[in-house]
Design a protein around this motif. Structure first.
Motif, mmCIF file in Angstrom:
data_model
loop_
_atom_site.group_PDB
_atom_site.id
_atom_site.type_symbol
_atom_site.label_atom_id
_atom_site.label_comp_id
_atom_site.label_asym_id
_atom_site.label_seq_id
_atom_site.Cartn_x
_atom_site.Cartn_y
_atom_site.Cartn_z
ATOM 1 N N THR A 50 0.969 -1.276 0.066
ATOM 2 C CA THR A 50 -0.066 -0.031 0.034
ATOM 3 C C THR A 50 1.006 1.164 -0.096
ATOM 4 N N ASP A 51 0.411 2.369 -0.777
ATOM 5 C CA ASP A 51 0.964 3.699 -0.685
ATOM 6 C C ASP A 51 0.673 4.010 0.724
ATOM 7 N N SER A 58 11.632 5.622 10.018
ATOM 8 C CA SER A 58 10.687 5.981 11.208
ATOM 9 C C SER A 58 9.417 5.548 10.914
ATOM 10 N N GLN A 59 8.894 5.832 9.668
ATOM 11 C CA GLN A 59 7.528 5.524 9.034
ATOM 12 C C GLN A 59 7.612 3.966 8.909
ATOM 13 N N ALA A 60 8.756 3.465 8.107
ATOM 14 C CA ALA A 60 8.754 2.056 7.989
ATOM 15 C C ALA A 60 8.231 1.206 9.335
ATOM 16 N N ARG A 61 8.935 1.652 10.430
ATOM 17 C CA ARG A 61 8.781 1.100 11.756
ATOM 18 C C ARG A 61 7.455 1.243 12.235
ATOM 19 N N GLU A 62 6.581 2.708 11.999
ATOM 20 C CA GLU A 62 5.536 2.841 12.504
ATOM 21 C C GLU A 62 4.464 1.612 11.835
ATOM 22 N N GLN A 63 4.915 1.568 10.690
ATOM 23 C CA GLN A 63 3.714 0.753 9.926
ATOM 24 C C GLN A 63 4.001 -0.668 10.249
ATOM 25 N N GLY A 64 4.831 -1.174 11.085
ATOM 26 C CA GLY A 64 5.171 -2.604 11.576
ATOM 27 C C GLY A 64 6.446 -3.211 11.209
ATOM 28 N N ALA A 65 7.154 -2.572 10.277
ATOM 29 C CA ALA A 65 8.526 -3.233 9.812
ATOM 30 C C ALA A 65 9.082 -3.656 10.519
ATOM 31 N N ALA A 66 9.850 -5.004 10.584
ATOM 32 C CA ALA A 66 10.734 -5.351 11.561
ATOM 33 C C ALA A 66 11.897 -4.568 11.833
ATOM 34 N N SER A 124 4.286 -5.891 3.518
ATOM 35 C CA SER A 124 4.980 -6.739 4.794
ATOM 36 C C SER A 124 4.968 -8.290 4.216
ATOM 37 N N ALA A 125 6.043 -8.686 4.849
ATOM 38 C CA ALA A 125 6.081 -10.453 4.689
ATOM 39 C C ALA A 125 5.253 -11.311 5.536
ATOM 40 N N GLY A 126 4.518 -10.432 6.632
ATOM 41 C CA GLY A 126 3.794 -11.309 7.790
ATOM 42 C C GLY A 126 4.590 -11.564 8.928
ATOM 43 N N GLU A 127 3.813 -12.271 9.588
ATOM 44 C CA GLU A 127 4.563 -12.309 10.975
ATOM 45 C C GLU A 127 5.819 -13.272 11.007
ATOM 46 N N ASP A 128 6.197 -13.810 9.937
ATOM 47 C CA ASP A 128 7.474 -14.658 10.138
ATOM 48 C C ASP A 128 8.525 -13.680 9.344
ATOM 49 N N ALA A 129 8.408 -12.489 9.343
ATOM 50 C CA ALA A 129 9.301 -11.586 8.502
ATOM 51 C C ALA A 129 10.783 -11.684 9.025
ATOM 52 N N GLU A 154 10.296 -12.675 -0.642
ATOM 53 C CA GLU A 154 11.537 -13.666 -0.066
ATOM 54 C C GLU A 154 11.675 -13.393 1.406
ATOM 55 N N GLY A 155 10.640 -12.642 2.081
ATOM 56 C CA GLY A 155 10.606 -12.697 3.710
ATOM 57 C C GLY A 155 10.782 -11.586 4.405
ATOM 58 N N TYR A 156 10.703 -10.280 3.847
ATOM 59 C CA TYR A 156 11.142 -9.243 4.219
ATOM 60 C C TYR A 156 10.024 -8.238 4.322
ATOM 61 N N ASP A 157 10.005 -7.443 5.275
ATOM 62 C CA ASP A 157 9.051 -6.285 5.405
ATOM 63 C C ASP A 157 9.863 -5.009 4.690
#
Length: 252
Positions: free
Chosen positions: A28-29, A122-130, A45-50, A77-80
Motif C-alpha cells: 500500500t502507498d 521511522s515511518q517503516a517501523r510505524e507501519q510495523g516493519a521489523a 509486509s512479509a507477515g508474522e515471520d518476516a 523473499e520474507g522481508y518487510d
C-alpha cells in the motif's frame, strides 16, 4: 525463519515479463509528513515471520512502480519493505533537467537528505516493519544509502547496499569502523560511475575496517537493473539480485 520457497531467478524473470500496465502492487502507498511537508512512501509486509526489513531509496525518477516491484519481490523473499519518498508527494520528475534539480537539491543539502531518509525509516517501523533493517538504494538512492552509512545516525541497521549508485565520499565525511557491512553492485561498463570510483571506495572501506563486498558485472551499464529500460542488462540484474538476496539472508 522460513521464507517463501520461490527461486529468486524466477521472481526476477516473472517480474520482468509483466508489462508495466499489468503490475499490481501487493502493498500500500503510505502518506506521511516530515516537517509539515507531504510525502508518499510504499509499504509491503512479509507477515508474522518476516526475517527483517529493507528500506529502499529510489533513483532520480522518484518513487515509482520500479521500486514497488522490487519491494514486492523482497517481501516474497520474507522481508518487510518500505520504499521511502525523498522528493515529496506528487513530485515524480519526467524530464532530465527536473530529475537533476530534484537530486541536486538533496546533494546540496545533506542534512535534508539524511532527515528525509531517517523519517522514512521511522515511518517503516510505524507501519510495523521489523526493526533490524538493511538500507539499500538505486543510482541516486545508492548514494543516499552510503550517506546514511557514513553518518552513523540510523539505529538497528544490519547492512547497507548500493545498486549502480554514486560512490564518492564528500569532503569532510568518512566511514568509521562501526559502519555496518556494505554491499555494492556495479556495472563494469558504467560510464557514469567509474571503476576508479569503485576502487577508491574499496580502499576507503578497507582502511576503515568496514566489512564490504563488491560485485562488478561485465558489460553492464549504469542503471543495469531497471526493467524495460535501454540500460537493462538481464545477466547483471539476475546475478546481482541473487547476490543481494544471499547478503540479506546473511545480514538479517
Amino acid at each position: 525463519m522460513k521464507k517463501i520457497l520461490l527461486p529468486t531467478s524466477y521472481i526476477a524473470l516473472f517480474t520482468l515479463a509483466l508489462p508495466a500496465f499489468a503490475f499490481s502492487p501487493a502493498g500500500t502507498d503510505v502518506q506521511y509528513t516530515v516537517n509539515e511537508e507531504a510525502f508518499q512512501g510504499y509499504f509491503v509486509s512479509a507477515g508474522e515471520d518476516a526475517q527483517g526489513s529493507v528500506l529502499i531509496i529510489h533513483d532520480w525518477d522518484g518513487l515509482d512502480d520500479y521500486e514497488r516491484q522490487r519491494a514486492d519481490m523482497l517481501a516474497s523473499e520474507g522481508y518487510d519493505v518500505f520504499a521511502v519518498d525523498l522528493f515529496g508527494e506528487g513530485n515524480r520528475p519526467q524530464e532530465v533537467d527536473d530529475k537533476r534539480a530534484a537530486t541536486n537539491r538533496l546533494y546540496n543539502d545533506r542534512e535534508r537528505m539524511r532527515t528525509l531518509t531517517l523519517a522514512g525509516l521511522s515511518q517503516a517501523r510505524e507501519q510495523g516493519a521489523a526493526e533490524q533493517t538493511v538500507i539499500m538504494g538505486y543510482c541516486f538512492g545508492g548514494a543516499v544509502a552510503l550517506e546514511i552509512a557514513r553518518s552513523g545516525e540510523a539505529e538497528h541497521i544490519a547492512a547497507y547496499s548500493s545498486f549502480h549508485g554514486g560512490l564518492t565520499t564528500p569532503e569532510g565525511q568518512a566511514y568509521s569502523e562501526e559502519t555496518a557491512p556494505i554491499f555494492i553492485a556495479h556495472g563494469g561498463a558504467d560510464s557514469v560511475v567509474s571503476l576508479e570510483d569503485v576502487a577508491m571506495l574499496a580502499d576507503e572501506l578497507e582502511s576503515a575496517g568496514v566489512t564490504y563486498e563488491v560485485g562488478i558485472y561485465s558489460g553492464a551499464p549504469h542503471a543495469f537493473s531497471v526493467f524495460d529500460s535501454d540500460d537493462y542488462h538481464e545477466r547483471a540484474d539476475h546475478r546481482s539480485w541473487a547476490a543481494f538476496n544471499d547478503w540479506l539472508d546473511e545480514m538479517l
